[in-house]
Write an enzyme that holds these catalytic residues in place. Structure first.
Site, short mmCIF file in Angstrom:
data_model
loop_
_atom_site.label_atom_id
_atom_site.label_comp_id
_atom_site.label_asym_id
_atom_site.label_seq_id
_atom_site.Cartn_x
_atom_site.Cartn_y
_atom_site.Cartn_z
N SER A 1 -5.43 10.09 -81.99
CA SER A 1 -4.44 11.17 -82.02
C SER A 1 -5.11 12.53 -82.16
CB SER A 1 -3.48 10.97 -83.20
OG SER A 1 -2.80 9.74 -83.10
N1 SAH Z 1 -3.89 6.01 -85.84
C1 SAH Z 1 -4.65 5.88 -84.62
C2 SAH Z 1 -3.77 6.18 -83.41
C3 SAH Z 1 -3.94 5.16 -82.37
S1 SAH Z 1 -2.78 5.20 -81.04
C4 SAH Z 1 -5.90 6.73 -84.66
O1 SAH Z 1 -6.06 7.53 -85.58
O2 SAH Z 1 -6.76 6.57 -83.79
C5 SAH Z 1 -1.56 4.04 -81.61
C6 SAH Z 1 -2.01 2.63 -81.92
O3 SAH Z 1 -0.85 1.85 -82.20
C7 SAH Z 1 -2.73 1.91 -80.78
O4 SAH Z 1 -3.98 1.47 -81.22
C8 SAH Z 1 -1.80 0.73 -80.46
O5 SAH Z 1 -2.49 -0.44 -80.04
C9 SAH Z 1 -1.07 0.53 -81.77
N2 SAH Z 1 0.20 -0.17 -81.68
C10 SAH Z 1 1.14 -0.11 -80.71
N3 SAH Z 1 2.18 -0.91 -80.99
C11 SAH Z 1 1.91 -1.50 -82.19
C12 SAH Z 1 2.60 -2.44 -83.02
N4 SAH Z 1 3.79 -2.96 -82.68
N5 SAH Z 1 2.01 -2.82 -84.19
C13 SAH Z 1 0.81 -2.32 -84.56
N6 SAH Z 1 0.11 -1.43 -83.80
C14 SAH Z 1 0.65 -1.03 -82.64
#
Ligand code: SAH
Length: 213
Positions: free
Chosen positions: A64
């Site tokens: 993000s």
């Molecule tokens: N907090 C992360 C943001 C990653 S983007 C950072 O700082 O890098 C969002 C993430 O949510 C992705 O890795 C994706 O695989 C995950 N995601 C999507 N749907 C999800 C679900 N149902 N349960 C857990 N994780 C999920």
């Protein structure tokens, strides 16, 4: 795995940028100033690590934007020792920012590849979440509930009910809600069935996906 003076300087500039965009919580700004974001990205992106932008990581996901991480963290209003659940561990960057703030962190990721990578990587930097879980964030984490705060870092088409019911009274859920564009939404639990809802600006996240199984 180097964190040089050059990186630290770039990071301070980034802190100033997100401050100018409206982030006020000094503890959040300090945490962003301490986490070596360049180490959370593939080496090809090193030059971009301290720009205020989201970037691709493995498994078609993104790390993000720092402003977004700071904005959500500020809304979560954490204190050291709070029990916090993150949905969407991804690169672990948001998790590291929360660890810097001294919380007891639980974080769920549904992509096995990212889960494995981040699970190994965070301790190498000295970040020790209570538990990283490979699973479906829509369900929350009943066995460790209630939480002081829950933060969702993917765009949720609707608000999953377990995330509301797993909050303590007074607890906060920060969740971007919407399909193509999401409205940053804060729920504060006021009573057993009472929630206060506040809406903030629009953001764009990768989607919170439902379990494939
Ligand atoms: N907090 C992360 C943001 C990653 S983007 C950072 O700082 O890098 C969002 C993430 O949510 C992705 O890795 C994706 O695989 C995950 N995601 C999507 N749907 C999800 C679900 N149902 N349960 C857990 N994780 C999920």
């Amino acid at each position: 795995m180097k964190d040089t003076f050059k990186h630290k300087g770039l990071r301070q500039k980034l802190v100033n940028v997100i401050k100018a965009k409206g982030i006020q919580d000094e503890k959040v700004l300090e945490a962003i100033g301490r986490v070596p974001r360049h180490l959370f990205m593939d080496s090809g992106f090193l030059d971009h690590a301290y720009q205020d932008k989201a970037f691709p990581i493995a498994a078609d996901q993104t790390i993000s934007q720092p402003y977004t991480v700071a904005f959500q963290t500020e809304l979560l209003k954490v204190k050291a020792g709070d029990k916090i659940l993150e949905i969407g561990t991804g690169s672990g960057y948001q998790a590291a920012v929360l660890c810097e703030l001294g919380v007891k962190l639980y974080s769920i990721e549904r992509q096995l590849e990212l889960f494995k990578k981040t699970n190994k990587f965070l301790p190498k930097l000295g970040y020790r979440p209570k538990k990283l879980i490979f699973g479906d964030g829509y369900k929350g984490l009943e066995e460790e509930s209630p939480f002081d705060g829950i933060i969702v870092t993917a765009g949720a088409p609707f608000v999953p009910k377990p995330l509301l019911t797993q909050l303590k009274i007074g607890g906060r859920l920060v969740i971007p809600v919407g399909d193509d564009v999401q409205v940053m939404t804060l729920f504060i639990r006021k009573g057993d069935k009472e929630f206060e809802k506040h809406e903030f600006g629009e953001f764009r996240f990768v989607p919170l996906l439902e379990d494939k199984s």
